[in-house]
Design a protein around this motif. Structure first.
Motif, PDB file in Angstrom:
ATOM      1  N   SER A 160       1.296  -1.298  -0.288  1.00 50.81           N
ATOM      2  CA  SER A 160      -0.387  -0.103   0.040  1.00 50.81           C
ATOM      3  C   SER A 160       0.638   1.660  -0.308  1.00 50.81           C
ATOM      4  O   SER A 160       0.631   2.118  -0.533  1.00 50.81           O
ATOM      5  CB  SER A 160      -0.789  -0.064   1.221  1.00 50.81           C
ATOM      6  N   TRP A 161       2.288   1.016   0.556  1.00 48.89           N
ATOM      7  CA  TRP A 161       2.857   2.171   0.925  1.00 48.89           C
ATOM      8  C   TRP A 161       3.453   2.605  -0.499  1.00 48.89           C
ATOM      9  O   TRP A 161       3.489   3.613  -0.754  1.00 48.89           O
ATOM     10  CB  TRP A 161       4.192   2.078   1.702  1.00 48.89           C
ATOM     11  N   GLY A 162       4.071   1.764  -1.644  1.00 47.75           N
ATOM     12  CA  GLY A 162       4.637   1.909  -2.462  1.00 47.75           C
ATOM     13  C   GLY A 162       3.490   2.156  -4.091  1.00 47.75           C
ATOM     14  O   GLY A 162       4.045   3.235  -4.161  1.00 47.75           O
ATOM     15  N   PHE A 163       2.022   1.426  -3.620  1.00 44.13           N
ATOM     16  CA  PHE A 163       1.559   2.252  -4.648  1.00 44.13           C
ATOM     17  C   PHE A 163       1.075   3.670  -4.012  1.00 44.13           C
ATOM     18  O   PHE A 163       0.912   4.133  -5.221  1.00 44.13           O
ATOM     19  CB  PHE A 163       0.327   1.200  -3.999  1.00 44.13           C
ATOM     20  N   SER A 164       1.002   4.360  -2.895  1.00 44.06           N
ATOM     21  CA  SER A 164       0.668   5.109  -3.002  1.00 44.06           C
ATOM     22  C   SER A 164       1.436   6.188  -3.171  1.00 44.06           C
ATOM     23  O   SER A 164       1.424   7.426  -3.698  1.00 44.06           O
ATOM     24  CB  SER A 164      -0.042   5.443  -1.642  1.00 44.06           C
ATOM     25  N   LEU A 165       3.151   5.812  -2.890  1.00 48.17           N
ATOM     26  CA  LEU A 165       3.712   6.360  -3.287  1.00 48.17           C
ATOM     27  C   LEU A 165       4.620   6.680  -5.152  1.00 48.17           C
ATOM     28  O   LEU A 165       4.431   7.941  -5.599  1.00 48.17           O
ATOM     29  CB  LEU A 165       5.624   6.897  -2.320  1.00 48.17           C
ATOM     30  N   ARG A 222       3.086  14.856 -10.928  1.00 42.86           N
ATOM     31  CA  ARG A 222       3.542  14.604 -12.845  1.00 42.86           C
ATOM     32  C   ARG A 222       2.397  15.152 -14.176  1.00 42.86           C
ATOM     33  O   ARG A 222       2.995  15.109 -15.337  1.00 42.86           O
ATOM     34  CB  ARG A 222       4.720  13.454 -13.149  1.00 42.86           C
ATOM     35  N   GLY A 223       1.296  15.479 -13.315  1.00 45.08           N
ATOM     36  CA  GLY A 223       0.184  15.385 -13.975  1.00 45.08           C
ATOM     37  C   GLY A 223      -0.059  14.522 -14.779  1.00 45.08           C
ATOM     38  O   GLY A 223      -1.112  14.607 -15.372  1.00 45.08           O
ATOM     39  N   GLN A 224      -0.019  13.566 -14.582  1.00 46.41           N
ATOM     40  CA  GLN A 224      -0.853  11.570 -15.115  1.00 46.41           C
ATOM     41  C   GLN A 224      -2.304  11.605 -15.165  1.00 46.41           C
ATOM     42  O   GLN A 224      -1.885  10.482 -13.551  1.00 46.41           O
ATOM     43  CB  GLN A 224       0.575  10.794 -14.636  1.00 46.41           C
ATOM     44  N   ILE A 256      -6.231   7.411 -11.881  1.00 49.94           N
ATOM     45  CA  ILE A 256      -7.485   7.400 -12.091  1.00 49.94           C
ATOM     46  C   ILE A 256      -8.004   5.423 -12.659  1.00 49.94           C
ATOM     47  O   ILE A 256      -8.769   5.240 -11.051  1.00 49.94           O
ATOM     48  CB  ILE A 256      -8.684   8.062 -12.994  1.00 49.94           C
ATOM     49  N   GLU A 257      -7.309   5.296 -13.557  1.00 48.54           N
ATOM     50  CA  GLU A 257      -7.308   3.828 -13.553  1.00 48.54           C
ATOM     51  C   GLU A 257      -6.819   2.726 -12.192  1.00 48.54           C
ATOM     52  O   GLU A 257      -7.399   1.836 -12.622  1.00 48.54           O
ATOM     53  CB  GLU A 257      -6.310   3.465 -15.084  1.00 48.54           C
ATOM     54  N   LYS A 258      -5.163   3.349 -12.567  1.00 49.39           N
ATOM     55  CA  LYS A 258      -4.855   2.543 -11.032  1.00 49.39           C
ATOM     56  C   LYS A 258      -5.461   2.672  -9.701  1.00 49.39           C
ATOM     57  O   LYS A 258      -5.737   1.276  -9.020  1.00 49.39           O
ATOM     58  CB  LYS A 258      -3.650   3.394 -10.894  1.00 49.39           C
ATOM     59  N   LEU A 259      -6.663   3.918  -9.222  1.00 56.79           N
ATOM     60  CA  LEU A 259      -7.446   4.076  -8.342  1.00 56.79           C
ATOM     61  C   LEU A 259      -9.062   3.446  -8.247  1.00 56.79           C
ATOM     62  O   LEU A 259      -9.045   2.535  -7.446  1.00 56.79           O
ATOM     63  CB  LEU A 259      -7.471   5.122  -7.703  1.00 56.79           C
ATOM     64  N   ASP A 290      -8.992   0.056  -9.827  1.00 50.87           N
ATOM     65  CA  ASP A 290      -8.567  -0.792  -9.928  1.00 50.87           C
ATOM     66  C   ASP A 290      -7.923  -1.795  -8.471  1.00 50.87           C
ATOM     67  O   ASP A 290      -8.690  -2.171  -8.268  1.00 50.87           O
ATOM     68  CB  ASP A 290      -7.119  -1.186 -10.476  1.00 50.87           C
ATOM     69  N   ARG A 291      -7.480  -0.188  -7.465  1.00 48.46           N
ATOM     70  CA  ARG A 291      -6.669  -0.842  -6.262  1.00 48.46           C
ATOM     71  C   ARG A 291      -7.426  -0.865  -5.257  1.00 48.46           C
ATOM     72  O   ARG A 291      -7.148  -1.008  -4.456  1.00 48.46           O
ATOM     73  CB  ARG A 291      -5.512  -0.417  -6.055  1.00 48.46           C
ATOM     74  N   CYS A 292      -8.320   0.771  -5.917  1.00 50.14           N
ATOM     75  CA  CYS A 292      -8.743   1.356  -4.210  1.00 50.14           C
ATOM     76  C   CYS A 292      -9.915   2.414  -4.603  1.00 50.14           C
ATOM     77  O   CYS A 292      -9.691   3.699  -4.674  1.00 50.14           O
ATOM     78  CB  CYS A 292      -7.896   1.506  -3.457  1.00 50.14           C
ATOM     79  N   PRO A 293     -10.772   2.257  -5.316  1.00 50.17           N
ATOM     80  CA  PRO A 293     -12.059   2.420  -5.669  1.00 50.17           C
ATOM     81  C   PRO A 293     -12.086   3.438  -5.024  1.00 50.17           C
ATOM     82  O   PRO A 293     -13.037   5.156  -4.940  1.00 50.17           O
ATOM     83  CB  PRO A 293     -13.174   1.833  -6.592  1.00 50.17           C
ATOM     84  N   GLN A 294     -12.931   3.210  -3.745  1.00 47.40           N
ATOM     85  CA  GLN A 294     -13.926   4.461  -2.367  1.00 47.40           C
ATOM     86  C   GLN A 294     -12.701   5.179  -2.462  1.00 47.40           C
ATOM     87  O   GLN A 294     -13.434   6.441  -1.573  1.00 47.40           O
ATOM     88  CB  GLN A 294     -13.083   3.420  -1.415  1.00 47.40           C
ATOM     89  N   ALA A 295     -11.526   5.685  -2.509  1.00 43.00           N
ATOM     90  CA  ALA A 295     -10.412   6.941  -2.603  1.00 43.00           C
ATOM     91  C   ALA A 295     -10.705   7.512  -3.485  1.00 43.00           C
ATOM     92  O   ALA A 295     -10.013   8.985  -3.904  1.00 43.00           O
ATOM     93  CB  ALA A 295      -9.113   6.461  -2.479  1.00 43.00           C
ATOM     94  N   ILE A 296     -11.518   7.061  -5.007  1.00 47.69           N
ATOM     95  CA  ILE A 296     -11.534   7.727  -6.402  1.00 47.69           C
ATOM     96  C   ILE A 296     -12.151   9.041  -6.420  1.00 47.69           C
ATOM     97  O   ILE A 296     -11.850  10.619  -6.429  1.00 47.69           O
ATOM     98  CB  ILE A 296     -12.262   7.459  -7.299  1.00 47.69           C
ATOM     99  N   VAL A 297     -13.359   8.928  -5.167  1.00 44.71           N
ATOM    100  CA  VAL A 297     -13.560  10.867  -5.427  1.00 44.71           C
ATOM    101  C   VAL A 297     -13.034  11.871  -4.084  1.00 44.71           C
ATOM    102  O   VAL A 297     -12.923  12.473  -4.710  1.00 44.71           O
ATOM    103  CB  VAL A 297     -15.527  10.749  -4.716  1.00 44.71           C
ATOM    104  N   ALA A 298     -12.224  11.451  -3.377  1.00 45.59           N
ATOM    105  CA  ALA A 298     -11.546  12.531  -2.788  1.00 45.59           C
ATOM    106  C   ALA A 298     -10.298  12.443  -3.182  1.00 45.59           C
ATOM    107  O   ALA A 298      -9.917  13.749  -3.485  1.00 45.59           O
ATOM    108  CB  ALA A 298     -10.830  11.192  -1.246  1.00 45.59           C
ATOM    109  N   TYR A 299      -9.999  11.631  -4.508  1.00 48.51           N
ATOM    110  CA  TYR A 299      -9.053  11.955  -5.480  1.00 48.51           C
ATOM    111  C   TYR A 299      -9.319  13.334  -6.177  1.00 48.51           C
ATOM    112  O   TYR A 299      -8.747  14.698  -6.013  1.00 48.51           O
ATOM    113  CB  TYR A 299      -8.335  10.776  -6.034  1.00 48.51           C
ATOM    114  N   GLY A 300     -10.720  12.185  -6.774  1.00 52.01           N
ATOM    115  CA  GLY A 300     -11.261  14.147  -7.854  1.00 52.01           C
ATOM    116  C   GLY A 300     -11.045  15.113  -6.887  1.00 52.01           C
ATOM    117  O   GLY A 300     -11.516  16.207  -7.657  1.00 52.01           O
ATOM    118  N   ASN A 301     -11.972  15.027  -5.780  1.00 50.88           N
ATOM    119  CA  ASN A 301     -12.160  16.279  -5.142  1.00 50.88           C
ATOM    120  C   ASN A 301     -10.725  17.414  -4.265  1.00 50.88           C
ATOM    121  O   ASN A 301     -11.145  18.627  -5.162  1.00 50.88           O
ATOM    122  CB  ASN A 301     -13.005  16.486  -3.202  1.00 50.88           C
TER     123      ASN A 301
END
Length: 1021
Positions: free
Chosen positions: A906-911, A919-921, A926-929, A931-942
């Motif tokens: 989880s630490w490696g994935f988050s880093l 880098r703006g990618q 979005i695709e990786k989140l 795949d691995r942790c969709p519950q964090a996608i809305v917080a990521y987008g916000n």
């Protein structure tokens, strides 16, 4: 003031056997040249041999009025008179006349002869130099061999050339007229030439010029007004002081006025204001460039006056320019390092340094009227009617400062150039007339009858200063002289004179060791040794150090430096600092210096200020050798008695490592009882307790002051923590922690880090040095299970520097270092130490207090698992995440480090996700989140989909969620994420745009409420 000592600079004297009475005498190149009175013959004698045998004799083409020898080229130049005409001639290859060869070649300047000259100069040549004006004075350059001729109102410079013709292997000397200097209102009586310096002397003025190559076109200047020269003159009457510019020139012929030049000294750039106009005419053919002239020195003097004195006896004389080469110069083409100018009145002489900063070095006040003077590198020889006097000079002091930039620092010293001169000897003679010097030999010409007629061809022109002042002409003399002698006097070797000066000074050591005369004598001896070393170095071509004479000079030099150190160690506060460099140059150890400065029982003072100054500054050096316990304890006792305030700085130096802690502690306590409590003294006392293994007392002393006050104490004396530091730089390997610093690693690591940060901020220690100190301290702490070193304290120091430093280069370097450590801790698979020390600053502390650590993004708390029981294991990834969330860390710099982290954790994935986000990618994130942790996608987008990136909600995230929920309709996490995404899209788009985004296979009941919300919002806006 001139000090007078009774030394013996002369070792022997003998008389040269000359057949006829000498009229003119000169020497050079190991030879003595004698011209008989009124004669046309030159005799050369060998000065290198004790009896001065005759080398050769040759006839001149006229009566010689002046003769000079040039060491460069080994030629003679004469001013000769014949049939009421004056000629300038040069005699080359004169030594071949010793073989009694009758052939002599005579040629004009620039015209080479055939025959003898074509055979390699196997015969003497006489070169006739034609001049448009009558030559008055002539001089040869000791550096280049060039020739300077003074004529009327011009100075003509001839450059020495060596001509090679056909297949000849021996060069032929010739001259080329190169420069003519036109002077306004000045007629030279004497001239001198040295390298590019040209000096001329009138009756009461001296002017020194410097010829320089110039590429600028020559500017024709108008001739100065005739009254311009009069502006430098003051008229003195019986009651009036008149400016000469307001008086017409003929007034000097009136009987009621006395014309005297204004007393004036113009040095350097100020010399151009002397009022003398000089124009340069370039006549050389080989050099196409132009020449310019700069003013160096102008001196106008008032003539000496005495009843009955003739005009020529009260005017300037003995003009000389003398070069001096230093030991770091290779050959004469480099030019001399120093050039000196000397000239004299009958009552006083003046010595100037011309190169670099023009300054007056010495003024010699003669005890009686002087007839002539000759300057050497070591001594000044002057003659009166009845004595030869010897004075010291300051040439070596100037050369030392030109040669060594460390002179006049705490490393090296030399007596000042302004040191008062001294008279070493007055040797009595009868009827002295002239003096000349060649090396260590002084040549004197004496005549028993001083009223003998002047030599043939010499017609002195008396300048009638006034009708009242001018004395009657000399009485007629008898036809026959009463006797004459030509003396050659050998001066003693410099070491012999040095030993006599030292012996002379010992009478002051026993009576008044602080007398100025003692230091003056030792300083004279020091300059004498420096001059001898330079002379020997130049004579032996730079290899004098390895010779026996060089070693003897070095030994004497070190002995003299030790004696000067002893003198200045007891000097007053003004000069006491000179003890330090002289003791350093002596090569004495501290123990030897201490033994030389033990006070006598009868002495009113304990130790001199110079000795204490030496000890204090010498012990400050990190490279000073360690003292023995006996010597170290004696040093502590010295400062405890003489300067208790300096005791802390002395006892914490690396050279005092062998001192007795118990005795030092007693001395510190006595100082505290006298001067009061001091933080630095308290820390020093705690250090002594630590060395005595008295840990409770150590802790008690360290707790006497607050931590911040202790930091100030370390800033006051950094060597309490480390040796080998300093803001001046140096290798980090030289910095090492003290015993106190090693103890603080375990007892008070926060104090150690805070003190080192303060020292770094104040420039007391460099980053590399402090880093090395913590590296050594970290080596003491080991993981018990694996025996591996734990770099925790060093990382704590880096983090503290990041909090305090504002230097961008330091910040970027430390950010990379701490990121590397955090990555290493994440990749280390071994367990943590069971009872390891935690970091001084947690991730939350750094986020709150350091601008380089940013607050963690909200989606990271959703992405990462909950904290485990081992909080230390969580610190490294959280600090690294905080750095990536901060504004300062360069992603490109740490990207290679993050490549080694596995994405499975989880630490490696988050880093990795943080790096891609920086880098703006966003598409790949979005695709990786999802795949691995969709519950964090809305917080990521916000957090990230703001402003121009807001379109990612409906261009990337909404279609991606629709596709994934279509494939997994029962995935509640995806459905919740889709619902929140649709809410955001409905709030940002118009109803028509929202209808376009609804998928064709979408359920109307799912999207209809969001469409109604979008329509209502659109109607309101």
């Amino acid at each position: 003031m001139v000090h007078v000592y009774n030394c013996h600079p002369f070792s022997s004297q003998h008389i040269v056997q000359v057949e006829q009475e000498p009229g003119l005498v000169c020497c050079g190149g190991g030879a003595l040249f004698v011209v008989a009175t009124g004669g046309c013959k030159v005799e050369a004698y060998d000065l290198e041999q004790g009896s001065c045998p005759l080398i050769c004799r040759f006839a001149t083409m006229g009566a010689v009025a002046s003769i000079q020898h040039s060491k460069m080229g080994d030629y003679l130049v004469t001013i000769e008179e014949k049939n009421s005409a004056t000629y300038l001639r040069v005699y080359t290859n004169w030594r071949h006349q010793a073989e009694e060869r009758a052939r002599v070649g005579v040629r004009l300047l620039g015209h080479l002869l055939r025959g003898g000259s074509m055979r390699g100069g196997a015969q003497m040549e006489i070169i006739e130099i034609p001049l448009s004006e009558r030559p008055v004075a002539v001089a040869c350059c000791a550096v280049t061999g060039d020739l300077l001729v003074g004529c009327g109102n011009t100075l003509v410079l001839f450059t020495l050339r060596r001509q090679n013709q056909n297949s000849l292997t021996v060069s032929i000397l010739d001259f080329e007229r190169s420069v003519i200097l036109h002077l306004s209102e000045l007629t030279p009586k004497q001239v001198a030439l040295c390298d590019s310096y040209v000096a001329m002397q009138t009756e009461l003025e001296v002017l020194v010029l410097k010829l320089e190559a110039s590429s600028e076109p020559e500017v024709q200047e108008e001739s100065p007004d005739i009254n311009q020269g009069w502006s430098q003159t003051t008229f003195v009457g019986s009651r009036f002081l008149l400016d000469a510019a307001t008086v017409s020139p003929p007034v000097h012929d009136q009987p009621d006025f006395l014309v005297l030049p204004r007393h004036q000294e113009l040095l350097g750039d100020r010399a151009k204001d002397c009022g003398v106009h000089v124009s340069v005419e370039r006549t050389g053919l080989e050099d196409g460039g132009r020449s310019s002239v700069s003013y160096v020195l102008f001196r106008s003097l008032t003539p000496d006056s005495s009843p009955g004195g003739v005009a020529e006896e009260i005017l300037l004389q003995s003009l000389q320019l003398r070069p001096l080469f230093t030991r770091h110069q290779s050959a004469p083409p480099d030019g001399p390092a120093c050039v000196f100018c000397f000239f004299s009145l009958p009552s006083s002489g003046y010595l100037y340094s011309l190169k670099g900063c023009v300054e007056r070095l010495s003024v010699y006040q003669y005890p009686e009227r002087v007839l002539a003077a000759a300057l050497t590198d070591q001594l000044l020889h002057v003659i009166t009617r009845s004595a030869l006097q010897c004075f010291t000079v300051r040439c070596a002091a100037v050369a030392a400062r030109m040669d060594d930039p460390y002179i006049d620092t705490t490393v090296k010293a030399c007596p000042p150039c302004s040191l008062e001169a001294c008279a070493l000897r007055m040797q009595l003679f009868i009827g002295l007339r002239s003096v000349c010097v060649d090396g260590r030999r002084v040549v004197l010409l004496s005549t028993a009858n001083m009223e003998a007629p002047e030599e043939s061809g010499r017609t002195p022109q008396r300048r009638s200063l006034s009708r009242k002042w001018a004395s009657p002409p000399p009485r007629g003399s008898s036809a026959a002289g009463h006797g004459w002698n030509l003396y050659v006097i050998d001066t003693v070797p410099p070491l012999t004179l040095y030993r006599e000066l030292v012996e002379y000074s010992r009478r002051y050591v026993a009576t008044t060791p602080q007398a100025q005369s003692l230091r003056h004598l030792l300083s004279e001896a020091h300059l004498l040794l420096r001059a001898a070393a330079l002379q020997q170095q130049n004579r032996e071509g730079g290899a004098a150090e390895g010779t026996a004479g060089g070693r003897e000079l070095d030994d004497a030099f070190r002995q003299n430096c030790a004696q000067l150190g002893d003198s200045f160690s007891r000097a007053c506060q003004k000069d006491c600092h000179l003890a330090l460099p002289y003791y350093r140059m002596s090569g004495l150890s501290v123990e030897e210096v201490v033994s030389r400065n033990r006070p006598l029982p009868s002495s009113p003072r304990s130790h001199g200020p110079g000795f204490l100054f030496y000890l204090k500054h010498h012990l400050l050096e990190e490279t000073a050798p360690r003292l023995s316990q006996e010597a170290a304890d004696e040093v502590v006792a010295i400062f405890s008695q003489s300067e208790p305030s300096q005791l802390v700085g002395v006892c914490v130096g690396p050279a005092m490592a062998n001192m007795s802690p118990a005795r030092t502690l007693q001395a510190l306590r006595r100082a505290e009882a006298t001067a009061g409590v001091s933080v630095a003294r308290t820390i020093a006392m705690a250090t002594m307790m630590l060395l005595l293994d008295e840990l409770p007392q150590f802790t008690q002393l360290m707790e006497r002051h607050a931590e911040m006050l202790l930091v100030y104490g370390f800033m006051e004396e950094p060597r309490l923590l480390l040796h080998g530091g300093g803001g001046g730089g140096g290798q980090h390997g030289h910095a090492r922690p003290t015993a106190l610093a090693r103890q603080l690693v375990n007892s008070q690591p926060g104090l150690l880090v805070a003190a080192m940060v303060a020292l770094h901020a104040s420039g007391g220690v460099q980053l590399q040095q402090a880093d090395h100190v913590f590296k050594v301290c970290d080596s003491q702490t080991r993981w018990r299970s694996h025996g591996q070193r734990a770099p925790g304290l060093r990382v704590d120091f880096w983090e503290a520097i990041l909090m305090a430093s504002s230097q961008e280069d330091v910040v970027q370097e430390l950010l990379f270092r701490v990121a590397s450590v955090y990555v290493d801790r994440l990749t280390d698979a071994r367990p943590d130490p069971p009872r390891g020390r935690g970091p001084l600053k947690s991730a939350d502390d750094l986020i709150n207090s350091c601008c380089h650590y940013g607050a963690l993004y909200p989606w990271l708390t959703v992405l990462n698992p909950a904290r485990t029981s081992n909080a230390q294991h969580q610190e490294a990834p959280h600090k690294l995440q905080s750095l990536l969330c901060g504004p300062s860390l360069s992603v490109g710099a740490v990207s290679p480090l993050l490549d080694g982290l596995p994405e499975e954790t989880s630490w490696g994935f988050s880093l990795h996700l943080l790096r891609a986000t920086r880098r703006g990618q966003y598409d790949s994130c979005i695709e990786k989140l999802l795949d691995r942790c969709p519950q964090a996608i809305v917080a990521y987008g916000n957090h990230h989909f703001q402003d121009e990136d807001k379109v990612l909600w409906w261009t990337k995230l909404l279609p991606e969620l629709c596709n994934r929920t279509r494939a997994a309709a029962d995935n509640g996490i995806l459905l919740a994420a889709l619902k929140e995404t649709v809410v955001v899209v409905a709030m940002e788009m118009s109803p028509a745009e929202f209808l376009e985004l609804i998928p064709d296979d979408g359920a109307a009941s799912y999207f209809l409420p969001h469409l109604l919300t979008c329509c209502q919002r659109h109607l309101l806006t």
